[in-house]
Scaffold this motif. Structure first.
Motif, PDB file in Angstrom:
ATOM      1  N   THR A  57       1.618  -1.313   0.104  1.00 49.81           N
ATOM      2  CA  THR A  57       0.314   0.066   0.035  1.00 49.81           C
ATOM      3  C   THR A  57       1.179   1.265   0.402  1.00 49.81           C
ATOM      4  O   THR A  57       1.847   1.321   1.181  1.00 49.81           O
ATOM      5  N   PRO A  58       0.864   2.571  -0.975  1.00 53.97           N
ATOM      6  CA  PRO A  58       1.135   3.413  -1.080  1.00 53.97           C
ATOM      7  C   PRO A  58       1.450   4.205   0.435  1.00 53.97           C
ATOM      8  O   PRO A  58       0.660   4.175   1.308  1.00 53.97           O
ATOM      9  N   ARG A  59       2.045   4.586   0.506  1.00 53.97           N
ATOM     10  CA  ARG A  59       2.725   5.822   2.085  1.00 53.97           C
ATOM     11  C   ARG A  59       1.073   7.027   1.824  1.00 53.97           C
ATOM     12  O   ARG A  59       1.154   6.365   3.069  1.00 53.97           O
ATOM     13  N   HIS A  60       0.537   7.077   0.522  1.00 54.00           N
ATOM     14  CA  HIS A  60      -0.034   8.054   0.751  1.00 54.00           C
ATOM     15  C   HIS A  60      -1.685   7.410   1.573  1.00 54.00           C
ATOM     16  O   HIS A  60      -2.265   8.061   1.896  1.00 54.00           O
ATOM     17  N   THR A  61      -1.527   6.586   1.216  1.00 56.53           N
ATOM     18  CA  THR A  61      -2.656   5.614   1.067  1.00 56.53           C
ATOM     19  C   THR A  61      -3.289   5.020   2.682  1.00 56.53           C
ATOM     20  O   THR A  61      -3.965   5.870   3.046  1.00 56.53           O
ATOM     21  N   LEU A  62      -2.046   5.413   3.125  1.00 57.05           N
ATOM     22  CA  LEU A  62      -2.003   4.647   4.977  1.00 57.05           C
ATOM     23  C   LEU A  62      -2.143   6.128   5.547  1.00 57.05           C
ATOM     24  O   LEU A  62      -3.327   6.661   6.451  1.00 57.05           O
ATOM     25  N   VAL A  63      -1.812   7.475   4.658  1.00 58.05           N
ATOM     26  CA  VAL A  63      -1.698   8.566   5.726  1.00 58.05           C
ATOM     27  C   VAL A  63      -3.894   8.619   5.720  1.00 58.05           C
ATOM     28  O   VAL A  63      -4.626   9.175   6.189  1.00 58.05           O
ATOM     29  N   GLU A  64      -3.802   8.478   4.634  1.00 54.60           N
ATOM     30  CA  GLU A  64      -5.656   9.144   4.447  1.00 54.60           C
ATOM     31  C   GLU A  64      -6.795   8.412   4.704  1.00 54.60           C
ATOM     32  O   GLU A  64      -7.766   8.092   5.495  1.00 54.60           O
ATOM     33  N   LYS A  65      -5.845   7.013   5.759  1.00 53.28           N
ATOM     34  CA  LYS A  65      -6.807   6.477   6.177  1.00 53.28           C
ATOM     35  C   LYS A  65      -6.601   6.117   7.864  1.00 53.28           C
ATOM     36  O   LYS A  65      -6.935   5.838   8.865  1.00 53.28           O
ATOM     37  N   LEU A  66      -5.930   7.392   8.039  1.00 55.91           N
ATOM     38  CA  LEU A  66      -6.027   7.774   9.541  1.00 55.91           C
ATOM     39  C   LEU A  66      -6.979   8.114  10.613  1.00 55.91           C
ATOM     40  O   LEU A  66      -7.212   7.662  11.792  1.00 55.91           O
ATOM     41  N   PRO A  67      -8.297   9.125   9.317  1.00 56.22           N
ATOM     42  CA  PRO A  67     -10.117   8.855  10.139  1.00 56.22           C
ATOM     43  C   PRO A  67     -10.370   7.712  10.395  1.00 56.22           C
ATOM     44  O   PRO A  67     -11.122   7.804  11.275  1.00 56.22           O
ATOM     45  N   LEU A  68      -9.765   7.023   9.924  1.00 57.18           N
ATOM     46  CA  LEU A  68     -10.902   5.115   9.672  1.00 57.18           C
ATOM     47  C   LEU A  68      -9.922   4.823  11.131  1.00 57.18           C
ATOM     48  O   LEU A  68     -10.932   4.306  11.633  1.00 57.18           O
ATOM     49  N   ALA A  69      -8.594   5.163  11.341  1.00 62.82           N
ATOM     50  CA  ALA A  69      -7.873   4.229  12.502  1.00 62.82           C
ATOM     51  C   ALA A  69      -8.647   5.168  13.941  1.00 62.82           C
ATOM     52  O   ALA A  69      -8.736   4.563  14.568  1.00 62.82           O
ATOM     53  N   GLY A  70      -9.299   6.379  14.066  1.00 65.26           N
ATOM     54  CA  GLY A  70      -9.986   7.029  14.223  1.00 65.26           C
ATOM     55  C   GLY A  70     -11.391   6.549  14.768  1.00 65.26           C
ATOM     56  O   GLY A  70     -11.856   6.406  16.406  1.00 65.26           O
ATOM     57  N   LEU A  71     -11.716   6.390  14.384  1.00 65.95           N
ATOM     58  CA  LEU A  71     -13.170   5.426  14.159  1.00 65.95           C
ATOM     59  C   LEU A  71     -13.051   4.361  15.049  1.00 65.95           C
ATOM     60  O   LEU A  71     -13.924   3.652  15.223  1.00 65.95           O
ATOM     61  N   LEU A  72     -12.175   3.627  14.104  1.00 59.98           N
ATOM     62  CA  LEU A  72     -11.735   2.293  15.072  1.00 59.98           C
ATOM     63  C   LEU A  72     -11.713   2.175  16.059  1.00 59.98           C
ATOM     64  O   LEU A  72     -12.243   1.179  17.271  1.00 59.98           O
ATOM     65  N   ALA A  73     -11.057   3.579  16.703  1.00 56.99           N
ATOM     66  CA  ALA A  73     -10.390   3.101  18.352  1.00 56.99           C
ATOM     67  C   ALA A  73     -11.553   3.527  19.200  1.00 56.99           C
ATOM     68  O   ALA A  73     -11.883   3.448  20.043  1.00 56.99           O
ATOM     69  N   LEU A  74     -12.177   4.664  18.601  1.00 61.86           N
ATOM     70  CA  LEU A  74     -13.713   5.023  18.593  1.00 61.86           C
ATOM     71  C   LEU A  74     -15.041   3.916  18.926  1.00 61.86           C
ATOM     72  O   LEU A  74     -15.087   3.570  20.478  1.00 61.86           O
ATOM     73  N   GLY A  75     -15.218   3.394  18.052  1.00 63.85           N
ATOM     74  CA  GLY A  75     -16.110   2.345  18.188  1.00 63.85           C
ATOM     75  C   GLY A  75     -15.338   0.824  18.690  1.00 63.85           C
ATOM     76  O   GLY A  75     -16.129   0.073  20.134  1.00 63.85           O
TER      77      GLY A  75
END
Length: 356
Positions: A57-75
């Motif tokens: 996975t390209p580096r920029h794609t991983l950075v774009e997934k930070l909001p997803l990580a925050g949502l999963l931490a919330l869940g």
């Protein structure tokens, strides 16, 4: 995405689970065989799949997934904290039972069922990231916290034991008194045993628990893939081909294990607590996270986070209940695993269609 296409992705998953269930009922796998299948999934095939997918996975794609990580931490983390607080302090549930029941509500089978379904929906690379993020949050933070709480002494049980000891003949306590003739008489009085007099069981070290979890390939595999992707290290062709072959076993082995686990549980008990856990797991929590995610981030991140949490109750809380809980906890969570799996045959396609 059409509903018929969703069905063609979801139904084969349940067919393989049904095959695993039949295999378990026919006793073609014993306990050691079931454990070997789980180890194949969690120690080899799935870590290889996540490592390779994230590495590519390209580096920029991983950075774009930070909001997803925050949502999963919330869940995973925030919702667990709320449920635990409600069970522990509002419902006056004992510590270990509250920890186990709250975990059953928020820990889904994303590692076992998610690989097949999310890959069919988003592709291997897009599916690997939410599964890996979920695995890190659960295995490095949530499960260790629960294990630490399960290792704490149960003060209520200690007090009950103290009362039972106090009610009977407890250890003698000598008192000195002077008799009329100048001699010394010894009077024996029962001593009251309190919870503080009883030895506490050894407590689980939080640091040791976290370090133990970090040694698991399901945790360090995605982390290694993340490091290699961020640093820009390319995937050698031989390594990529080898990991691809190993990763090929992940989906089928994981789904067979789910079926075997259900067969081991047997007929579920349909009391209200089982229904509450099951409905929170496969309906309430994913829809709640999707609504919050759409308000805070993008629809894509909200959909991926909701689908990670839409899978049925994981066998992991059942394993914890078998080791640390009582028979009632094991029965409740085992029944929730079965009921939530049956419900998800209906709820998963509906939620995929809703958030997709």
């Amino acid at each position: 995405m059409s509903f018929s296409h969703i069905v063609t992705i979801v139904v084969p998953v349940f067919v393989i689970i049904l095959v695993g269930y039949g295999t378990g009922r026919l006793r073609l796998f014993d306990a050691s065989g079931t454990q070997a299948l789980r180890d194949l999934t969690m120690q080899l095939a799935l870590p290889a799949s996540l490592l390779l997918s994230i590495w590519r996975t390209p580096r920029h794609t991983l950075v774009e997934k930070l909001p997803l990580a925050g949502l999963l931490a919330l869940g995973f983390l925030a919702v667990y904290a709320v449920l635990f607080a409600v069970l522990r302090y509002a419902a006056r549930t004992p510590l270990k039972r509250a920890a186990l029941l709250a975990l059953a509500c928020v820990q889904p089978q994303y590692a076992f069922m998610g690989t097949s379904i999310l890959t069919g929906l988003f592709g291997a690379a897009q599916a690997a990231i939410p599964i890996a993020v979920g695995g890190i949050l659960v295995n490095v933070i949530l499960d260790p916290v629960v294990l630490v709480m399960l290792g704490l002494p149960d003060r209520t049980a200690l007090r009950t034991e103290a009362r039972s000891l106090s009610a009977g003949a407890t250890r003698p306590k000598h008192a000195m008194a002077t008799a009329g003739g100048g001699g010394t008489a010894v009077a024996v009085a029962p001593a009251v045993t309190t919870a503080d007099d009883l030895p506490e069981p050894p407590r689980t070290s939080a640091l040791q628990t976290v370090l133990h979890q970090l040694r698991e390939p399901f945790v360090w595999g995605p982390l290694l893939g993340l490091v290699l992707s961020v640093t820009g290290v390319g995937v050698p062709e031989v390594v990529g081909s080898s990991l691809t072959l190993l990763a090929g076993a992940a989906s089928s082995a994981a789904l067979l294990y789910v079926g075997l686990s259900v067969a081991k549980v047997g007929r579920p008990r349909l009391h209200p607590r089982v229904w509450v856990i099951s409905l929170i797991s496969v309906v309430v929590l994913p829809l709640l996270l999707y609504s919050v995610g759409k308000a805070l981030t993008s629809s894509e991140a909200a959909a991926q986070a909701a689908l990670i949490l839409a899978f049925p109750v994981s066998p992991v809380p059942l394993m914890f209940a078998s080791k640390y809980g009582d028979k009632a906890d094991e029965e409740t969570i085992g029944s929730a695993v079965v009921v939530s799996l049956i419900l998800s045959f209906i709820t998963l396609p509906v939620i995929i269609n809703l958030v997709g």
